[in-house]
Scaffold this motif. Structure first.
Motif, PDB file in Angstrom:
ATOM      1  N   MET A   1      27.506   4.110 -21.979  1.00  0.00           N
ATOM      2  CA  MET A   1      27.476   3.837 -20.545  1.00  0.00           C
ATOM      3  C   MET A   1      28.723   4.375 -19.859  1.00  0.00           C
ATOM      4  N   TYR A   2      29.847   4.289 -20.541  1.00  0.00           N
ATOM      5  CA  TYR A   2      31.103   4.742 -19.923  1.00  0.00           C
ATOM      6  C   TYR A   2      31.080   6.247 -19.657  1.00  0.00           C
ATOM      7  N   VAL A   3      30.475   7.033 -20.551  1.00  0.00           N
ATOM      8  CA  VAL A   3      30.380   8.480 -20.338  1.00  0.00           C
ATOM      9  C   VAL A   3      29.506   8.778 -19.126  1.00  0.00           C
ATOM     10  N   ALA A   4      28.377   8.048 -19.010  1.00  0.00           N
ATOM     11  CA  ALA A   4      27.477   8.261 -17.877  1.00  0.00           C
ATOM     12  C   ALA A   4      28.185   7.991 -16.550  1.00  0.00           C
ATOM     13  N   PHE A   5      28.928   6.892 -16.476  1.00  0.00           N
ATOM     14  CA  PHE A   5      29.628   6.568 -15.230  1.00  0.00           C
ATOM     15  C   PHE A   5      30.755   7.563 -14.951  1.00  0.00           C
TER      16      PHE A   5
ATOM     17  N   ALA B   1      24.417  -6.521 -19.315  1.00  0.00           N
ATOM     18  CA  ALA B   1      24.965  -5.770 -20.448  1.00  0.00           C
ATOM     19  C   ALA B   1      26.483  -5.840 -20.490  1.00  0.00           C
ATOM     20  N   ALA B   2      27.103  -5.896 -19.307  1.00  0.00           N
ATOM     21  CA  ALA B   2      28.559  -5.939 -19.248  1.00  0.00           C
ATOM     22  C   ALA B   2      29.113  -7.307 -19.637  1.00  0.00           C
ATOM     23  N   GLY B   3      28.241  -8.313 -19.682  1.00  0.00           N
ATOM     24  CA  GLY B   3      28.705  -9.647 -20.040  1.00  0.00           C
ATOM     25  C   GLY B   3      29.582 -10.248 -18.955  1.00  0.00           C
ATOM     26  N   SER B   4      29.278  -9.914 -17.693  1.00  0.00           N
ATOM     27  CA  SER B   4      30.077 -10.443 -16.584  1.00  0.00           C
ATOM     28  C   SER B   4      30.027 -11.967 -16.565  1.00  0.00           C
TER      29      SER B   4
ATOM     30  N   ASN C   1      22.375   5.230 -23.186  1.00  0.00           N
ATOM     31  CA  ASN C   1      22.227   4.680 -24.535  1.00  0.00           C
ATOM     32  C   ASN C   1      22.673   5.673 -25.605  1.00  0.00           C
ATOM     33  N   ALA C   2      22.472   6.979 -25.308  1.00  0.00           N
ATOM     34  CA  ALA C   2      22.792   8.014 -26.295  1.00  0.00           C
ATOM     35  C   ALA C   2      24.289   8.321 -26.351  1.00  0.00           C
ATOM     36  N   VAL C   3      24.928   8.424 -25.192  1.00  0.00           N
ATOM     37  CA  VAL C   3      26.336   8.853 -25.175  1.00  0.00           C
ATOM     38  C   VAL C   3      27.292   7.732 -24.805  1.00  0.00           C
TER      39      VAL C   3
END
Length: 464
Positions: free
Chosen positions: A417-421, A281-284, A413-415
């Protein structure tokens, strides 16, 4: 004074922790196998249809559900059949899980396999800290307690290394072999002397202690007498759940529960269970399979440091470094996802950041938050309370693991990925201040001295 053979403690604890390596393999199984199970072409999947997002979430989260049940079973096993036979029973549960996964024809088999793996994991998290704490001398108890995370990481690295490059069936057969190796090797290991003393069998306790220490009757007599006195004082009454919430027991309980909370809400299981998805997902710039192997290797090497230094530096300093480092890493990972969501042009030039953040997170997590809550769980409770309290702490940890693994993806997915981390990072920061102000240092203290410290009384000189 007769010299003992310290290497025996390391070997016995190492063999016991092969069980943890086997569980690490089953926990890391989701990362490479999800890709196979979600393949639209079903190239290497035993299922009749690709795994849906909801099914994948349940496959990931049913293991901690099983761990909740396993922690309760482990507590009963610890007092009824002993630490050794409890761990062998956990291996049987693990074996059943692998048989279900190996012979799977629909997703129900995977659900069942994950539950049985979870039961084994819950039993191991309950029994292994007891086992290692009770066979160890005071000067190496922290090191042996830290083995749990190191061996778990061996399992993670193995499945990360072979999963992407072999078939679904080969991965399962290796898992079956792992369980067999543990069961055969651990069958020849001793029970803990403290368990035999709790059953009033001093003769068997002495035999076990002589074997663990590599000493004669004269060499172990003094330590055996101290153990017997500790057991006698501890076993004057049978502990109940209510006893956990009284005095120093409650202090030990809330410390270990809080450490379990910070361990799980660092986001470790979300990161490990969904590692391949995170990198994709991050496109690393790196292939996800290479990325997971790099992270798994770093995780193993980092976790090997803790057993070497924990009895010299102490638990608190490692926990402080760990919570601080994981908070920084999660902040960086969250920042990458925020820039990615905003389609910032800078993202193309920082494709390395997810891997760098994961490496920092794994390294610092492996130094403290990973191994030390379990090491301290084996230290803080008196013997009569341990069999009651440990399953509750392990069960609480299982609930937290379930919440993180089941709801991480929907919430992310709702808020975003950055908020979750970033939420996980805030929890790590809270763990730093909790450790700074409330976690006691147990380095070099005997189990009795730790109890004296928790109740606020000074230990008598020479007391063990």
């Amino acid at each position: 004074m007769e010299a003992g053979q310290l290497w025996r403690q390391y070997v016995i604890a190492g063999v016991a922790n092969i069980a943890m390596a086997s569980s690490g393999y089953s926990m890391g199984w989701t990362s490479p196998i999800y890709i196979k199970l979600q393949d639209e072409n079903l190239t290497d999947s035993p299922l009749p249809a690709p795994l849906t997002i909801d099914e994948a979430a349940w496959v990931g989260s049913l293991l901690p559900i099983g761990a909740i049940m396993g922690s309760l079973i482990g507590g009963i096993a610890a007092s009824k059949i002993g630490r050794k036979w409890g761990l062998l029973c956990a291996a049987f549960s693990q074996l059943v899980g692998w048989i279900l996964v190996t012979t799977a024809t629909n997703v129900g088999f995977l659900y069942g396999g994950r539950i049985f793996w979870g039961i084994a994991l819950g039993m191991q998290f309950t029994l292994l800290p007891m086992y290692c704490a009770e066979i160890a001398t005071d000067d190496v108890r922290g090191a042996l307690g830290s083995f749990l995370q190191t061996f778990m990481n061996v399992g993670y690295l193995l499945v990360y290394g072979i999963g992407p490059y072999t078939s679904y069936s080969v991965v399962a057969y290796v898992g079956l072999a792992f369980v067999a190796v543990f069961a055969i090797c651990f069958f020849f290991m001793p029970e803990t002397p403290m368990y035999h003393l709790s059953k009033n069998n001093r003769e068997l306790a002495e035999q076990c202690l002589k074997r663990i220490r590599g000493q004669s009757h004269a060499g172990v007599e003094s330590e055996l007498n101290q153990m017997a006195a500790h057991i006698s004082a501890s076993m004057e009454k049978t502990a109940t759940v209510a006893d956990i919430f009284r005095g120093s027991n409650f202090k030990a309980f809330y410390i270990t529960c809080a450490l379990a909370f910070f361990q799980q809400f660092s986001g470790i299981n979300a990161v490990l269970f969904y590692m391949s998805n995170i990198f994709s997902a991050a496109g690393s710039n790196l292939d996800w399979s290479i990325s997971t192997i790099i992270v798994g290797a770093v995780q193993l090497v980092a976790s090997m440091i803790t057993p070497l230094v924990v009895d010299r530096l102490g638990r608190r300093i490692l926990l402080l470094v760990s919570t601080c480092g994981t908070a920084i890493a999660l902040g960086l990972l969250g920042m990458y996802y925020l820039l990615s969501d905003q389609e910032s042009p800078v993202v193309s030039s920082i494709g390395f950041l997810p891997v760098l953040s994961m490496v920092l997170f794994i390294v610092t997590y492996s130094w403290g938050l990973g191994p030390l809550p379990w090491a301290m769980l084996g230290e803080l409770f008196p013997i009569e309370v341990k069999a009651v309290a440990t399953p509750l702490v392990s069960g609480f940890c299982g609930i937290l693991t379930f919440l993180v693994t089941r709801y991480f993806e929907p919430i992310a997915n709702a808020v975003g990925m950055y908020v979750a981390f970033w939420l996980f990072g805030v929890c790590c920061l809270a763990g730093f201040f909790f450790t700074l102000f409330l976690v006691p240092e147990t380095k070099g203290k005997s189990l009795q001295e730790i109890q004296d410290m928790l109740v606020g009384r000074k230990s008598k000189p020479g007391k063990a």
